[in-house]
Design an enzyme around this catalytic site. Structure first.
Site, PDB file in Angstrom:
ATOM      1  N   ARG A 167      56.427  59.368  44.113  1.00 38.00           N
ATOM      2  CA  ARG A 167      55.298  60.035  43.463  1.00 38.00           C
ATOM      3  C   ARG A 167      54.507  59.110  42.532  1.00 38.00           C
ATOM      4  O   ARG A 167      53.867  59.559  41.595  1.00 38.00           O
ATOM      5  CB  ARG A 167      55.746  61.291  42.707  1.00 38.00           C
ATOM      6  N   LYS A 209      40.942  52.676  44.999  1.00 36.55           N
ATOM      7  CA  LYS A 209      40.880  53.397  46.270  1.00 36.55           C
ATOM      8  C   LYS A 209      41.914  52.824  47.228  1.00 36.55           C
ATOM      9  O   LYS A 209      41.968  51.609  47.442  1.00 36.55           O
ATOM     10  CB  LYS A 209      39.496  53.272  46.897  1.00 36.55           C
ATOM     11  N   GLU A 251      29.245  42.565  50.747  1.00 39.75           N
ATOM     12  CA  GLU A 251      29.586  43.429  49.618  1.00 39.75           C
ATOM     13  C   GLU A 251      29.050  42.859  48.303  1.00 39.75           C
ATOM     14  O   GLU A 251      28.705  43.605  47.392  1.00 39.75           O
ATOM     15  CB  GLU A 251      31.103  43.623  49.542  1.00 39.75           C
ATOM     16  N   LYS A 257      31.234  46.804  39.543  1.00 42.59           N
ATOM     17  CA  LYS A 257      32.099  47.854  40.060  1.00 42.59           C
ATOM     18  C   LYS A 257      32.920  48.482  38.937  1.00 42.59           C
ATOM     19  O   LYS A 257      33.119  49.698  38.911  1.00 42.59           O
ATOM     20  CB  LYS A 257      33.027  47.319  41.152  1.00 42.59           C
ATOM     21  N   GLU A 281      34.972  59.189  42.093  1.00 44.65           N
ATOM     22  CA  GLU A 281      33.810  59.264  42.961  1.00 44.65           C
ATOM     23  C   GLU A 281      33.237  60.677  43.072  1.00 44.65           C
ATOM     24  O   GLU A 281      32.881  61.139  44.149  1.00 44.65           O
ATOM     25  CB  GLU A 281      34.169  58.730  44.363  1.00 44.65           C
ATOM     26  N   ARG A 288      29.647  56.853  41.192  1.00 40.83           N
ATOM     27  CA  ARG A 288      30.434  55.847  41.909  1.00 40.83           C
ATOM     28  C   ARG A 288      30.133  55.861  43.403  1.00 40.83           C
ATOM     29  O   ARG A 288      30.291  54.843  44.082  1.00 40.83           O
ATOM     30  CB  ARG A 288      31.928  56.052  41.658  1.00 40.83           C
ATOM     31  N   ASN A 302      28.729  53.043  47.874  1.00 42.20           N
ATOM     32  CA  ASN A 302      28.808  53.165  49.329  1.00 42.20           C
ATOM     33  C   ASN A 302      27.477  52.850  50.013  1.00 42.20           C
ATOM     34  O   ASN A 302      27.265  53.246  51.167  1.00 42.20           O
ATOM     35  CB  ASN A 302      29.264  54.579  49.714  1.00 42.20           C
ATOM     36  N   HIS A 340      27.416  52.161  53.660  1.00 41.32           N
ATOM     37  CA  HIS A 340      28.733  52.466  54.213  1.00 41.32           C
ATOM     38  C   HIS A 340      28.752  53.700  55.104  1.00 41.32           C
ATOM     39  O   HIS A 340      29.593  53.795  56.002  1.00 41.32           O
ATOM     40  CB  HIS A 340      29.747  52.640  53.080  1.00 41.32           C
ATOM     41  N   HIS A 364      30.528  52.688  58.308  1.00 38.11           N
ATOM     42  CA  HIS A 364      31.792  53.271  58.760  1.00 38.11           C
ATOM     43  C   HIS A 364      31.644  53.894  60.154  1.00 38.11           C
ATOM     44  O   HIS A 364      32.587  53.867  60.960  1.00 38.11           O
ATOM     45  CB  HIS A 364      32.285  54.310  57.765  1.00 38.11           C
ATOM     46  N   HIS A 374      34.334  44.684  58.551  1.00 34.46           N
ATOM     47  CA  HIS A 374      33.756  45.697  57.672  1.00 34.46           C
ATOM     48  C   HIS A 374      32.435  45.221  57.075  1.00 34.46           C
ATOM     49  O   HIS A 374      31.437  45.962  57.069  1.00 34.46           O
ATOM     50  CB  HIS A 374      34.758  46.024  56.560  1.00 34.46           C
TER      51      HIS A 374
END
Length: 391
Positions: free
Chosen positions: A138, A160, A202, A246, A256, A260, A264, A267, A271, A285
């Site tokens: 956990r 992330k 990026e 960032k 997010e 935030r 993206n 993206h 994606h 990517h």
């Protein structure tokens, strides 16, 4: 890359000062250290962050022979016990099967909550190891030593973590912040040029979404970031500035739920391109994001938000970095726009079934739009299908 590798080689170089970026998250705040020679000092920095009893290093086959011994030596010199798991390289490792095997191994070697999982690799290793750390018992301590430009400026920062599914990229995961990020610029010397170019996409993103001054700086210093001809000074500066950008977004919106999501930029398109390419690693990517950022610029221009000169500037930046600007350049000249749009409907930013796109009101001024119609998306994709028909 010099012929000599390992901790001894890295220690023997005269290097510029290390830059520190703070990620302000209250009791969970942490530092990003940027500069040369950090790998050889990894044990000392981990000890300062709170000495773990044992470290589980997660890396891949590309790093294991060249750099893993140096990391193990650095930890041993600081009196930190370490075990290592070596994964196959590539995006295919971000799967349920790899995730299960990694978690089982972490349990087998008895990694406890106050021990540490250390991601030593690019974005794939960081995402997979971070997700495993997030759920192991956990929640287990986590740190990153990113080894690619893309990971150093983006995926290793902000917490992330995720794996891929047949429905799309990074759809199963968790937010789990690292306790330390060591971005050793020496590690970039051995990257193939294509990997550096993909990471640069990026870097460019931060200028396009919120920092016109950085965008102008990249126009002058981008070649040095890519080739390292100035001894790595431009790389270190670009990485530190990207991380500061960032870190500010993460500190203000960790999960997010608001601004935030601007990170993206490109993206949602990118994606979808990766999903259509099959997430095999044939399309990197950063290459997908590069085409996606151009799509965002074209869509913004068609809505009257971005001038034609600004869209042309985006193209020039991408061309100067050797990044793709069309579907044809990434093997997608015949990819159906409808199928790409279907991939986008799985986007994590979607709310109530409505897609949200990051668009621009001028370069360096990004915003979220949730009123983009499907035909606008299809037309934008058709505009970048081949270099000759870009509008």
């Amino acid at each position: 890359m010099p012929a000599e590798t390992g901790a001894a080689a890295l220690k023997g170089r005269a290097e510029p000062a290390i830059q520190t970026v703070e990620v302000a998250l209250g009791a969970r705040s942490y530092r990003i250290l940027v500069g040369a020679g950090l790998l050889a000092e990894a044990g000392r920095h981990l000890a300062q962050a709170g000495r773990p009893r044992q470290v589980a290093i997660v890396t891949d086959e590309n790093l294991a022979d060249r750099h893993l011994p140096a990391l193990q030596t650095a930890l041993a010199e600081a009196g930190i016990a370490a075990v290592a798991q070596v994964l196959p390289p590539g995006e295919g490792a971000k799967s349920f099967g790899s995730f299960e095997r990694l978690c089982e191994w972490l349990l087998e070697v008895r990694i406890e909550r106050r021990d540490m999982v250390l991601a030593f690799g690019g974005g794939v290793v960081g995402d997979l190891a971070g997700f495993a750390a997030a759920v192991l018992r956990r929640g287990t301590r986590f740190a990153q030593v990113p080894t690619t430009l893309l990971a150093q400026v983006d995926s290793a920062v902000g917490g992330k973590t995720a794996i891929n599914t047949r429905f799309g990229k990074n759809l199963i995961g968790a937010f789990h912040q690292p306790e330390l990020v060591l971005a050793d610029t020496d590690l970039l010397d051995s990257l193939p040029p294509r990997e550096l170019r993909a990471g640069y996409a990026e870097v460019l993103k931060y200028g396009l979404l919120g920092d016109r001054a950085f965008l102008d700086w990249l126009a002058a210093h981008g070649p040095a970031v890519l080739d390292g001809a100035d001894g790595g000074a431009a790389r270190a500066e670009a990485i530190a500035r990207s991380c500061r950008a960032k870190a500010a977004f993460v500190a203000g919106d960790e999960r997010e739920s608001g601004d935030r999501a601007l990170l993206n930029l490109g993206h949602t398109f990118g994606h979808a391109l990766e999903a259509e390419a099959g997430m095999t690693g044939d399309l990197l990517h950063g290459e997908a994001v590069a085409v996606g950022m151009l799509c965002a610029a074209i869509l913004s221009e068609r809505r009257g938000l971005l001038g034609a000169a600004d869209t042309a500037a985006v193209r020039r930046h991408l061309a100067a970095a050797g990044l793709p600007q069309s579907l044809a350049e990434i093997g997608g000249a015949d990819w159906p726009a409808g199928r790409l749009y279907a991939h986008m409907r799985q986007d994590k930013k979607a709310e109530g079934g409505r897609l949200r796109f990051v668009l621009m009101r001028g370069l360096g001024n990004a915003f979220l739009a949730d009123d983009v119609a499907e035909d606008e998306v299809r037309d934008t994709l058709d505009a970048v299908r081949r270099p000759g028909n870009m509008a």
